[in-house]
Motif scaffolding. Structure first.
Motif, PDB file in Angstrom:
ATOM      1  N   LYS A   1      -2.807  -4.824  -7.164  1.00  0.00           N
ATOM      2  CA  LYS A   1      -2.381  -4.296  -6.149  1.00  0.00           C
ATOM      3  C   LYS A   1      -1.677  -3.012  -5.907  1.00  0.00           C
ATOM      4  O   LYS A   1      -1.754  -1.936  -5.327  1.00  0.00           O
ATOM      5  CB  LYS A   1      -1.370  -4.760  -4.754  1.00  0.00           C
ATOM      6  CG  LYS A   1      -2.397  -6.354  -4.276  1.00  0.00           C
ATOM      7  CD  LYS A   1      -1.200  -7.242  -3.251  1.00  0.00           C
ATOM      8  CE  LYS A   1      -2.409  -8.680  -3.248  1.00  0.00           C
ATOM      9  NZ  LYS A   1      -1.456  -9.439  -2.004  1.00  0.00           N
TER      10      LYS A   1
ATOM     11  N   LYS B   1       2.391   1.717  -3.650  1.00  0.00           N
ATOM     12  CA  LYS B   1       1.220   2.418  -4.658  1.00  0.00           C
ATOM     13  C   LYS B   1       0.885   3.742  -3.906  1.00  0.00           C
ATOM     14  O   LYS B   1       1.070   4.142  -5.248  1.00  0.00           O
ATOM     15  CB  LYS B   1       0.119   1.790  -3.796  1.00  0.00           C
ATOM     16  CG  LYS B   1      -0.863   1.367  -4.849  1.00  0.00           C
ATOM     17  CD  LYS B   1      -2.541   1.031  -4.541  1.00  0.00           C
ATOM     18  CE  LYS B   1      -2.960   1.969  -5.572  1.00  0.00           C
ATOM     19  NZ  LYS B   1      -4.837   1.372  -5.024  1.00  0.00           N
TER      20      LYS B   1
ATOM     21  N   ASP C   1       0.982  -1.425   0.038  1.00  0.00           N
ATOM     22  CA  ASP C   1      -0.058   0.223  -0.119  1.00  0.00           C
ATOM     23  C   ASP C   1       0.857   1.256   0.246  1.00  0.00           C
ATOM     24  O   ASP C   1       0.757   2.033  -0.915  1.00  0.00           O
ATOM     25  CB  ASP C   1      -1.413  -0.434   1.547  1.00  0.00           C
ATOM     26  CG  ASP C   1      -2.048  -0.309   0.902  1.00  0.00           C
ATOM     27  OD1 ASP C   1      -2.086  -1.109  -0.353  1.00  0.00           O
ATOM     28  OD2 ASP C   1      -3.309  -0.655   1.491  1.00  0.00           O
TER      29      ASP C   1
END
Ligand SMILES: Nc1nc2c(ncn2[C@@H]2O[C@H](COP(=O)(O)OP(=O)(O)OP(=O)(O)O)[C@@H](O)[C@H]2O)c(=O)[nH]1
Ligand SMILES: [Mg+2]
Length: 225
Positions: free
Chosen positions: A172, A129, A126
């Motif tokens: 993801k 990202k 995360d």
């Protein structure tokens, strides 16, 4: 900031400000979270597999000495095999992530190579990202090619830690739903960085081919490479 700028000014491709024009010497910037494999990538490309103990040497660099455990600075190398490029590589520790901006604000960056380890936790994926998408929305990087490298790595049994067939990282990292303005200049690649055999390795050649095609496109920089 001024120290960084004076260092940049000594390097090829930098002409005292943002460089421009169709005969530019493209500059690549390798980014990604800490321990994703960026420095290993740079030296695998530059030196090849001749540096046999690279994995343990990189680990030794992290052994606490004088209270320091992190790669302390950035690296700069030039690659010449496919087409000549300057490659900057900056640590991805939390403390260094805010420095990334100084690089792409001071140097015109043609290609970001963003490295993600294939065995990251959900929380770190995360974070990767978030950082990647911030970079993709930066004004200074609006024409920049993005090559996302999923570092497959091998476990103790020499099995890849990342399942290439499922390729979940693509989702993801939000690479499946990019806006068309960024999608055409973004591609992800899966490779085991520590096994690269230099610039001519076929896995890396794919990256350079995509970068060449993207940087030559008139929609972006329109370089003559
Ligand atoms: N098995 C395996 N290990 C790797 C690979 N790439 C990197 N490593 C190991 O992962 C660790 C981190 O690699 P580095 O290249 O130092 O990571 P980095 O992205 O430069 O990290 P920072 O400088 O902290 O941002 C090292 O111990 C490497 O030996 C790989 O492809 N396969
Ligand atoms: Mg490093």
């Amino acid at each position: 900031m001024s120290i960084i700028k004076s260092l940049f000014s000594k390097c090829a491709g930098f002409s005292g400000g943002l460089i421009s024009g169709s005969s530019e010497f493209p500059q690549f910037l390798i980014l990604g979270l800490d321990k994703s494999g960026k420095t290993t990538l740079l030296y695998r490309l530059k030196i090849g597999s001749g540096w046999t103990n690279i994995a343990s040497d990189m680990a030794d660099m992290r052994t606490p000495q004088d209270g320091k455990v992190e790669d302390p600075g950035y690296h700069y190398e030039e690659l010449t095999r496919s087409f000549s490029v300057g490659v900057w590589e900056v640590p991805g520790t939390e403390a260094m992530r805010h420095i990334w901006k100084l690089f792409y604000q001071s140097i015109k960056i043609h290609c970001v190579v963003f490295v993600v380890a294939g065995d990251e936790t959900e929380e770190r994926i995360d974070a990767a990202k978030r950082h990647l998408h911030v970079l993709m929305s930066e004004a200074e990087l609006r024409n920049t090619c993005f090559c996302v490298i999923i570092n497959q790595k091998l476990d103790e049994m020499s099995n890849p830690v990342y399942d290439e067939k499922e390729d979940v990282m693509k989702y993801k990292l939000g690479l499946h739903e990019l806006h068309p303005s960024i999608d055409w200049r973004t591609k992800h690649f899966i490779m085991n960085i520590v096994e690269l055999k230099g610039e001519s390795d076929k896995e890396w050649v794919q990256v350079m081919l995509f970068a060449k095609e993207t940087l030559s496109n008139a929609k972006g920089f329109g370089l003559k490479l």
